[in-house]
Scaffold this motif. Structure first.
Motif, PDB file in Angstrom:
ATOM      1  N   GLN A 137       0.822  -1.206   0.000  1.00  0.00           N
ATOM      2  CA  GLN A 137       0.000   0.000   0.000  1.00  0.00           C
ATOM      3  C   GLN A 137       0.861   1.263   0.000  1.00  0.00           C
ATOM      4  O   GLN A 137       0.591   2.217  -0.745  1.00  0.00           O
ATOM      5  CB  GLN A 137      -0.920  -0.013   1.216  1.00  0.00           C
ATOM      6  N   GLN A 138       1.894   1.260   0.840  1.00  0.00           N
ATOM      7  CA  GLN A 138       2.778   2.425   0.881  1.00  0.00           C
ATOM      8  C   GLN A 138       3.532   2.602  -0.435  1.00  0.00           C
ATOM      9  O   GLN A 138       3.712   3.733  -0.919  1.00  0.00           O
ATOM     10  CB  GLN A 138       3.769   2.277   2.034  1.00  0.00           C
ATOM     11  N   LEU A 168       2.435   1.722  -3.371  1.00  0.00           N
ATOM     12  CA  LEU A 168       1.462   2.221  -4.339  1.00  0.00           C
ATOM     13  C   LEU A 168       1.253   3.719  -4.195  1.00  0.00           C
ATOM     14  O   LEU A 168       1.189   4.456  -5.190  1.00  0.00           O
ATOM     15  CB  LEU A 168       0.137   1.478  -4.155  1.00  0.00           C
ATOM     16  N   VAL A 169       1.165   4.194  -2.949  1.00  0.00           N
ATOM     17  CA  VAL A 169       0.986   5.628  -2.705  1.00  0.00           C
ATOM     18  C   VAL A 169       2.198   6.407  -3.204  1.00  0.00           C
ATOM     19  O   VAL A 169       2.063   7.463  -3.859  1.00  0.00           O
ATOM     20  CB  VAL A 169       0.757   5.893  -1.203  1.00  0.00           C
ATOM     21  N   ALA A 201       4.317   5.513  -5.550  1.00  0.00           N
ATOM     22  CA  ALA A 201       4.315   5.480  -7.008  1.00  0.00           C
ATOM     23  C   ALA A 201       3.309   6.479  -7.583  1.00  0.00           C
ATOM     24  O   ALA A 201       3.569   7.144  -8.593  1.00  0.00           O
ATOM     25  CB  ALA A 201       3.988   4.072  -7.491  1.00  0.00           C
ATOM     26  N   LEU A 202       2.171   6.612  -6.914  1.00  0.00           N
ATOM     27  CA  LEU A 202       1.140   7.557  -7.359  1.00  0.00           C
ATOM     28  C   LEU A 202       1.639   8.990  -7.239  1.00  0.00           C
ATOM     29  O   LEU A 202       1.457   9.806  -8.151  1.00  0.00           O
ATOM     30  CB  LEU A 202      -0.122   7.367  -6.509  1.00  0.00           C
ATOM     31  N   VAL A 203       2.281   9.291  -6.107  1.00  0.00           N
ATOM     32  CA  VAL A 203       2.827  10.637  -5.901  1.00  0.00           C
ATOM     33  C   VAL A 203       3.907  10.940  -6.928  1.00  0.00           C
ATOM     34  O   VAL A 203       3.968  12.043  -7.503  1.00  0.00           O
ATOM     35  CB  VAL A 203       3.382  10.775  -4.472  1.00  0.00           C
ATOM     36  N   ALA A 211       4.204   9.647  -9.901  1.00  0.00           N
ATOM     37  CA  ALA A 211       3.579   9.815 -11.217  1.00  0.00           C
ATOM     38  C   ALA A 211       2.961  11.203 -11.368  1.00  0.00           C
ATOM     39  O   ALA A 211       3.098  11.842 -12.416  1.00  0.00           O
ATOM     40  CB  ALA A 211       2.524   8.727 -11.423  1.00  0.00           C
ATOM     41  N   VAL A 212       2.288  11.664 -10.320  1.00  0.00           N
ATOM     42  CA  VAL A 212       1.680  13.004 -10.365  1.00  0.00           C
ATOM     43  C   VAL A 212       2.759  14.071 -10.496  1.00  0.00           C
ATOM     44  O   VAL A 212       2.630  15.024 -11.275  1.00  0.00           O
ATOM     45  CB  VAL A 212       0.820  13.245  -9.100  1.00  0.00           C
ATOM     46  N   TYR A 269       5.729  13.719 -11.785  1.00  0.00           N
ATOM     47  CA  TYR A 269       6.312  13.629 -13.124  1.00  0.00           C
ATOM     48  C   TYR A 269       5.417  14.305 -14.155  1.00  0.00           C
ATOM     49  O   TYR A 269       5.892  15.038 -15.035  1.00  0.00           O
ATOM     50  CB  TYR A 269       6.535  12.161 -13.488  1.00  0.00           C
TER      51      TYR A 269
END
Length: 384
Positions: free
Chosen positions: A16-17, A19-20, A22-24, A26-27, A29
Motif C-alpha cells: 500500500q505504501q 502504491l501511494v 508510485a502515485l505521488v 507519477a503526479v 512527473y
C-alpha cells in the motif's frame, strides 16, 4: 498461523505504501513534464544553468566576498548565509529574552510579575511586520556617523548600522567557528563518558563548563600550533562612514530585533506554562528539605520543565527562520530577497528560483527539528 497472518499484514502495508509513493511520483512527473512543455512553447529556458551566469546586482551586506560580477550561485550563497546569520542571532537573543521574561512571569514579586506580563502581551499582540517597520524607523533615527554612540572606542552605533571589530583575514572566521563547534562536541562527548561512569546526582547539569572549555581551548590550541597570526581591524571614522571592521546594516539590525522581541514573547509564555506544569508538591518538598527559592527553581523546577518546553520552542525557532524572509519588506538581502526576488526578476526562472528557496528553507527546518528532537529525546531519557 498468527505468524503467517502478521507476515501478510506487513506485506500488505508495504504494498500500500509503495502504491501511494508510485502515485505521488507519477503526479509529480506529469506536473513537471507539463510545466517543462509549456515553458518550451513560450521559449523560456528551464533548468539551473542560470546559476553560473553573472548576477549583476549589488548586496549591501555579505559575510563572504561578493561583487556584482559574481554569479547567481554566489548571490544565492550570500542570501543563504545572511538568512542563517539573522536566524541564529534572533534565536539566541529571543531565547535569552524569552527565558528572562518567562522567569519574571512566575516571580513572587507582584511588580515584576505584572510588568513582565504587560510586556509579553504587548509584544505578541502587535503584528511582526509592525515590529519590523518600527525597529527599522528607530534604527534610522539614530545619530549620524559623526555623532555615533561609542563603546570603548571600538564599537560604534549610528544610523548607518553597528560597526564592530573584525578579523583582517576573513577566511579565518569560518575555520574558527568550525573549531569552536568541534571543541564543543568534544566537550560534550567527554561529559557523556564521565557521566556514564558516575552515579546519578540529580537533575542539575554541569556540562556547560566542559562545553565552554572545549569551544575556547581547541581553537586556541590549533592557533598556537599552526603559528597563524590573527590581526583585528578596528572600525575608524573615514569620510561619511567607517573604515575597517564589519558593519551590520540597519536593515539587518531591525530584522534581528523585530524577530527577537516578537518571538521572545512566545518563548516567555512557553517557559511560564512549563514551569507552572511542575507539581506544587515539588516546591513544598524542596522547602521542607531546606532549599532556598533560587536553588529550588534552578536545580529542581527548571530541569523538569525543560522537557515539555522543547517541542513548543522548536516550533518557535522554525518560525524565526521562516519569518526571516520578511527582510524583503525593508530591503535586507536574505534568501528570499536575493534568489526569490532579484534573481527571479532578472532571469525569469520563477519555478527554479522558488523551488530553490523552498527546498533551502525546508532543509534548514529539518536540520533544526532533528537537532531539537534529539535533544528532547536525551532530556527525556535523563528524566526517566
Amino acid at each position: 498461523m498468527s505468524t503467517h497472518r502478521s507476515h501478510n499484514l506487513r506485506l500488505s502495508s508495504v504494498l500500500q505504501q509503495g502504491l501511494v509513493l508510485a502515485l505521488v511520483a507519477a503526479v509529480f512527473y506529469l506536473l513537471s513534464s507539463n510545466a517543462a512543455l509549456n515553458l518550451k512553447h513560450l521559449n523560456i529556458a528551464s533548468g539551473f544553468g542560470f546559476l553560473s551566469q553573472r548576477a549583476g546586482y549589488d548586496i549591501s551586506f555579505s559575510l563572504i566576498d561578493y561583487t556584482p560580477d559574481a554569479t547567481y550561485a554566489r548571490a544565492y550563497l550570500v542570501g543563504l548565509l545572511n538568512t542563517l546569520l539573522v536566524s541564529v542571532l534572533s534565536i539566541v537573543l529571543a531565547t535569552l529574552l524569552g527565558g528572562a521574561l518567562g522567569m519574571a512571569r512566575v516571580s513572587e514579586n507582584w511588580l515584576i510579575k505584572r510588568l513582565s506580563g504587560t510586556c509579553i502581551e504587548f509584544l505578541r499582540n502587535v503584528p511582526l511586520v509592525v515590529h519590523l517597520v518600527w525597529w527599522y524607523g528607530l534604527v534610522l533615527a539614530l545619530p549620524g556617523v559623526k555623532h555615533s554612540a561609542s563603546l570603548f572606542g571600538v564599537v560604534f552605533l549610528n544610523n548607518n548600522g553597528l560597526n564592530l571589530p573584525w578579523l583582517a583575514q576573513g577566511g579565518q572566521v569560518g575555520w574558527g567557528l568550525a573549531l569552536m563547534v568541534l571543541g564543543t562536541l568534544l566537550g560534550y562527548l567527554i561529559c557523556r563518558y564521565k557521566e556514564a561512569r558516575t552515579p546519578w546526582r540529580g537533575f542539575a547539569s554541569r556540562r556547560w563548563p566542559a562545553l565552554l572549555a572545549g569551544a575556547v581551548l581547541l581553537p586556541l590550541l590549533v592557533y598556537a600550533l599552526s603559528g597563524a597570526h590573527v590581526q583585528w581591524e578596528v572600525p575608524v571614522p573615514h569620510g561619511f562612514g567607517f573604515k575597517g571592521g564589519i558593519t551590520l546594516v540597519p536593515e539587518m539590525l531591525a530584522l534581528v530585533l523585530a524577530l527577537s522581541f516578537y518571538s521572545a514573547s512566545y518563548i516567555a509564555e512557553i517557559v511560564r506554562g512549563a514551569i507552572e506544569s511542575v507539581h506544587r508538591g515539588q516546591y513544598e518538598a524542596a522547602k521542607a528539605l531546606g532549599f532556598k527559592s533560587g536553588s529550588t527553581m534552578r536545580q529542581l523546577i527548571v530541569p523538569q520543565a525543560i522537557y515539555p518546553m522543547i517541542p513548543q520552542i522548536t516550533n518557535t525557532y522554525l518560525n524565526i527562520v521562516k519569518n526571516s524572509s520578511l527582510g524583503v519588506v525593508i530591503g535586507f538581502m536574505e534568501l528570499v530577497s536575493s534568489t526569490g526576488g532579484t534573481t527571479l526578476n532578472q532571469t525569469g526562472q520563477a519555478i527554479e528560483c522558488i523551488a530553490l528557496v523552498m527546498g533551502t528553507y525546508c532543509a534548514i527546518s529539518l536540520v533544526i527539528s532533528l537537532g531539537m528532537n534529539f535533544y528532547n529525546h536525551r532530556i527525556g531519557q535523563r528524566g526517566h
